[in-house]
Design an enzyme around this catalytic site. Sequence first.
Site, short mmCIF file in Angstrom:
data_model
loop_
_atom_site.label_atom_id
_atom_site.label_comp_id
_atom_site.label_asym_id
_atom_site.label_seq_id
_atom_site.Cartn_x
_atom_site.Cartn_y
_atom_site.Cartn_z
N ASP A 1 -10.29 -27.46 -8.19
CA ASP A 1 -9.78 -28.47 -9.12
C ASP A 1 -9.13 -27.83 -10.34
O ASP A 1 -8.09 -28.31 -10.82
CB ASP A 1 -10.90 -29.40 -9.57
N ARG B 1 -3.45 -0.71 5.44
CA ARG B 1 -4.01 -1.75 4.58
C ARG B 1 -3.06 -2.91 4.31
O ARG B 1 -3.44 -4.09 4.51
CB ARG B 1 -4.45 -1.12 3.25
N CYS C 1 0.86 -1.19 0.00
CA CYS C 1 0.00 0.00 0.00
C CYS C 1 0.89 1.23 0.00
O CYS C 1 2.04 1.16 -0.47
CB CYS C 1 -0.99 -0.01 1.15
#
Length: 246
Positions: A172, A65, A59
């Site tokens: 998957d 953040r 950030c």
Amino acid sequence: MSDPDGTTRPSLRRADLRRLRDALDHGETPLPASLAADPAARTSPGVHSAPRGTILTVCTGNICRSPMGEVLLRAQLRDAGVRVHSAGTHALVDHEMTEQAQQLAVASGADAAEAAAHRARLLTVQHLAETDLVLTMAREHRSYVVQLLPALLRRTFTVREFARLAATLTDDEVRRAVTAAGTDAGARLRALAELVGGQRGMVPAEPDNDDVIDPYRRSQTTYELSASQLVPAVAEVTRVVRAALG
């Protein structure tokens, strides 16, 4: 360009940053002319990471953040063999996380001691050269990273962008896609980044929703909004990273 503390930062052209951000938002991946003209800027020795794989969150100040993202990802990937760290493009070097950010991170599952121990650091090319996947908090940081090390163009996302694209992939599908990368965690993270990046042209762009709002020096409500944007994105990142490394 140097900061008052003597730290040298790259000189980044605003026009290039805007063009690069717009291109990435629309699923394109051109290099700015100023970088394309400099072959040395395209590559950097040691771009591959350590064997266990590395994720970097970025950030601006590295006190709200990105450290929240760091400690949350670290908590959720603790047994996955991944190194998670953070840095700021204009870091308030050695500062702690803000109290509000620490509280929200811990409330969302981060380790309190790790949140308290965080100290901000300035983003460097070396940090990027050792990283397999870069997750920034906003598009401006994504552009900054790619300007700093263009070799990471296809491995750099905003965290919400990555989550949005990754949500289109099943576990998957992720496992099948990274199989060819072998057993090395770093190689698998790089393969995951390529896979998720490939969704950019398949999924409608939502650039306005790809940033995590900056709460620094703002209200508690803004901090909570920032966390509400970041926490679900981190959960989605965790899901596909675990699928890739499992």
